[in-house]
Design a protein around this motif. Sequence first.
Motif, PDB file in Angstrom:
ATOM      1  N   UNK A  18       0.986  -1.196   0.008  1.00 22.12           N
ATOM      2  CA  UNK A  18      -0.142  -0.181  -0.063  1.00 22.12           C
ATOM      3  C   UNK A  18       0.925   1.333   0.016  1.00 22.12           C
ATOM      4  N   UNK A  19       0.092   2.468  -0.191  1.00 25.30           N
ATOM      5  CA  UNK A  19       1.025   3.422  -0.256  1.00 25.30           C
ATOM      6  C   UNK A  19       0.236   4.713   0.432  1.00 25.30           C
ATOM      7  N   UNK A  20       0.807   5.821   0.704  1.00 22.58           N
ATOM      8  CA  UNK A  20       0.054   6.894   1.095  1.00 22.58           C
ATOM      9  C   UNK A  20       0.962   8.193   0.973  1.00 22.58           C
ATOM     10  N   UNK A  21       0.177   9.527   1.126  1.00 20.54           N
ATOM     11  CA  UNK A  21       1.091  10.536   1.227  1.00 20.54           C
ATOM     12  C   UNK A  21       0.964  10.782   2.792  1.00 20.54           C
ATOM     13  N   UNK A  22       1.746  10.415   3.557  1.00 15.97           N
ATOM     14  CA  UNK A  22       1.664  10.664   5.117  1.00 15.97           C
ATOM     15  C   UNK A  22       1.583  12.161   5.467  1.00 15.97           C
ATOM     16  N   UNK A  23       2.506  13.221   4.910  1.00 13.30           N
ATOM     17  CA  UNK A  23       2.555  14.430   4.967  1.00 13.30           C
ATOM     18  C   UNK A  23       2.721  15.002   3.787  1.00 13.30           C
ATOM     19  N   UNK A  24       2.039  16.309   3.444  1.00 13.99           N
ATOM     20  CA  UNK A  24       2.365  16.919   2.215  1.00 13.99           C
ATOM     21  C   UNK A  24       1.589  18.295   2.218  1.00 13.99           C
ATOM     22  N   UNK A  25       2.646  19.437   2.350  1.00 17.01           N
ATOM     23  CA  UNK A  25       2.075  20.766   2.653  1.00 17.01           C
ATOM     24  C   UNK A  25       2.602  21.689   1.887  1.00 17.01           C
ATOM     25  N   UNK A  26       1.895  22.919   1.534  1.00 17.02           N
ATOM     26  CA  UNK A  26       2.716  24.107   1.015  1.00 17.02           C
ATOM     27  C   UNK A  26       2.380  25.087   2.224  1.00 17.02           C
ATOM     28  N   UNK A  27       3.731  25.817   2.415  1.00 12.92           N
ATOM     29  CA  UNK A  27       3.603  26.796   3.258  1.00 12.92           C
ATOM     30  C   UNK A  27       3.990  28.115   2.787  1.00 12.92           C
ATOM     31  N   UNK A  28       3.194  29.247   3.140  1.00 10.15           N
ATOM     32  CA  UNK A  28       3.607  30.524   2.590  1.00 10.15           C
ATOM     33  C   UNK A  28       3.941  31.523   3.775  1.00 10.15           C
ATOM     34  N   UNK A  29       4.868  32.023   3.931  1.00  5.99           N
ATOM     35  CA  UNK A  29       5.205  32.858   4.987  1.00  5.99           C
ATOM     36  C   UNK A  29       4.720  34.275   4.614  1.00  5.99           C
ATOM     37  N   UNK A  30       3.776  34.801   5.078  1.00  7.76           N
ATOM     38  CA  UNK A  30       3.355  36.207   4.497  1.00  7.76           C
ATOM     39  C   UNK A  30       3.411  37.203   5.537  1.00  7.76           C
ATOM     40  N   UNK A  31       3.366  38.384   5.294  1.00  6.55           N
ATOM     41  CA  UNK A  31       3.197  39.611   6.504  1.00  6.55           C
ATOM     42  C   UNK A  31       2.284  39.235   7.329  1.00  6.55           C
ATOM     43  N   UNK A  32       0.887  38.704   7.086  1.00  6.78           N
ATOM     44  CA  UNK A  32      -0.163  38.525   7.862  1.00  6.78           C
ATOM     45  C   UNK A  32       0.114  37.050   8.625  1.00  6.78           C
ATOM     46  N   UNK A  33       1.214  36.411   8.585  1.00  5.77           N
ATOM     47  CA  UNK A  33       1.147  34.975   9.369  1.00  5.77           C
ATOM     48  C   UNK A  33       1.741  33.889   8.236  1.00  5.77           C
ATOM     49  N   UNK A  34       1.686  33.026   8.792  1.00  7.12           N
ATOM     50  CA  UNK A  34       2.228  31.849   8.135  1.00  7.12           C
ATOM     51  C   UNK A  34       0.987  30.895   7.747  1.00  7.12           C
ATOM     52  N   UNK A  35       0.633  30.357   6.413  1.00  6.18           N
ATOM     53  CA  UNK A  35      -0.389  29.788   6.019  1.00  6.18           C
ATOM     54  C   UNK A  35       0.283  28.287   5.354  1.00  6.18           C
ATOM     55  N   UNK A  36      -0.280  27.182   6.176  1.00 12.73           N
ATOM     56  CA  UNK A  36      -0.041  25.982   5.665  1.00 12.73           C
ATOM     57  C   UNK A  36      -1.227  25.321   5.328  1.00 12.73           C
ATOM     58  N   UNK A  37      -1.143  24.811   3.796  1.00 11.93           N
ATOM     59  CA  UNK A  37      -2.152  23.920   3.149  1.00 11.93           C
ATOM     60  C   UNK A  37      -1.783  22.272   2.861  1.00 11.93           C
ATOM     61  N   UNK A  38      -2.615  21.701   3.329  1.00  4.70           N
ATOM     62  CA  UNK A  38      -2.289  20.281   2.865  1.00  4.70           C
ATOM     63  C   UNK A  38      -2.431  19.013   4.056  1.00  4.70           C
ATOM     64  N   UNK A  39      -1.959  18.011   3.981  1.00  8.78           N
ATOM     65  CA  UNK A  39      -2.005  16.932   5.139  1.00  8.78           C
ATOM     66  C   UNK A  39      -0.819  17.194   6.173  1.00  8.78           C
ATOM     67  N   UNK A  40      -1.274  17.261   7.274  1.00  5.47           N
ATOM     68  CA  UNK A  40      -0.396  17.814   8.429  1.00  5.47           C
ATOM     69  C   UNK A  40      -0.825  17.445   9.688  1.00  5.47           C
ATOM     70  N   UNK A  41       0.165  17.778  10.806  1.00  4.20           N
ATOM     71  CA  UNK A  41      -0.291  17.393  11.901  1.00  4.20           C
ATOM     72  C   UNK A  41      -0.670  18.722  12.615  1.00  4.20           C
ATOM     73  N   UNK A  42      -1.567  18.716  13.397  1.00  3.00           N
ATOM     74  CA  UNK A  42      -1.953  19.877  14.105  1.00  3.00           C
ATOM     75  C   UNK A  42      -2.174  19.514  15.672  1.00  3.00           C
ATOM     76  N   UNK A  43      -1.395  19.724  16.333  1.00  2.00           N
ATOM     77  CA  UNK A  43      -1.301  19.374  17.818  1.00  2.00           C
ATOM     78  C   UNK A  43      -1.159  20.603  18.638  1.00  2.00           C
ATOM     79  N   UNK A  44      -2.224  20.777  19.574  1.00  2.00           N
ATOM     80  CA  UNK A  44      -2.384  21.841  20.421  1.00  2.00           C
ATOM     81  C   UNK A  44      -2.177  21.434  21.679  1.00  2.00           C
TER      82      UNK A  44
END
Length: 377
Positions: free
Chosen positions: A113-139
């Motif tokens: 089997x296969x998987x995209x375990x993580x896959x993100x595009x991140x843009x560091x802008x003046x308004x903050x960092x935007x990260x789009x895609x498959x990711x870990x969000x742990x608060x």
Amino acid sequence: MVDRTPLVAVGLAWLMLASNAAADFSHSGSLKNLSAGSRSLVDEDRYFSNLTRLRLEPRYRYEDWVLDAAYDLELVTGSFLDSPEFALLREVPDPRYWDLQGDVYESGDVLARHQLYRGTIQWRSPAGDFRFGRQQVNWSTALIWNPMDILNPVSPLNLEPDERIGVDAVLWDSPWGATGRISAVHAPQHGDKEASTAARAKRFVAGVDASVMIGDFAGTTKAGVSGSSSVAGTGWRTELVWSEADTGDGYWQGVADLNWAYRNGFNLALEYFYNGQPARPGNLDLLRLVSTRPLYTGRHYIGLLAWQDINPFWQYRVVVIRNADDASWVLYPRSTWTLPFKREIYLTAGAQWFGGDDDSEYGRLEPVGLMELQWFF
């Protein structure tokens, strides 16, 4: 299900070939073999599972843009493929939004089997960092139980403690003063009631690293607070989360943690976990296989976590859990050795033992043994 293995593999291969022309391209990877053995809780037959995983992790940076990926190719063999537990797992729908995983080949005794375990595009802008895609969000900040870890929850009995399934989402994260951050996340789903939207504010205030979180998670409204600090050489962490489903039923979950770090490298943490929504004990063992989040039958738990780097080549980690309501318990030691080779190669051995009455949460479980070999390149 559409098999996207060729598309993903070609994309990663293209990035590898482009590394000579792209100054900000890097890549790494690992090869892991995880073997585990236990006994089926359904038919009581012994089973053995062997997982071999090749993980490729390319990274490309261009000005304010960063592309990160982790792509897995896995081969599973062993008698576990014939177990009732595996048959049940095959019927569980994947909780991720995008179809970037699937089977490549399957026979009676082999599964590729296969998987995209993580896959993100991140843009560091003046308004903050935007990260789009498959990711870990742990608060979360706690060590054994993690009520604040809403999107990537993991059981303390996980055979791979560092592996989390990931969530397909867009995340915005921005500094808040000199010591704080504000984050917001949206994780879509094919049904509107299954989507999640949340925000968190975190700041260092009066010696305490504090945070507040609120959001709607798959139809359940959640609000939580957390904090961590230290007093007289004793560290503490706490998390408290209120959950209320659309049906109007509400409950609390909370963790209180005390931890100590000694000069010889020995670390010790003691945690209390309160679970305001106990699961029914009937088929809990099988329900854990199909649930996307940890389930517990009790309300009160005590946990002990100890870990230490004995030397640069040997470290261990031990988790002890006790259900205070039914007196059942778990002992979960893991020991890792760095093998004497030029490459980073680690050998890990571990086991899970359970005790208690036959009708208790952990007393009904069968012992598990595991052996893991991992090579980083």
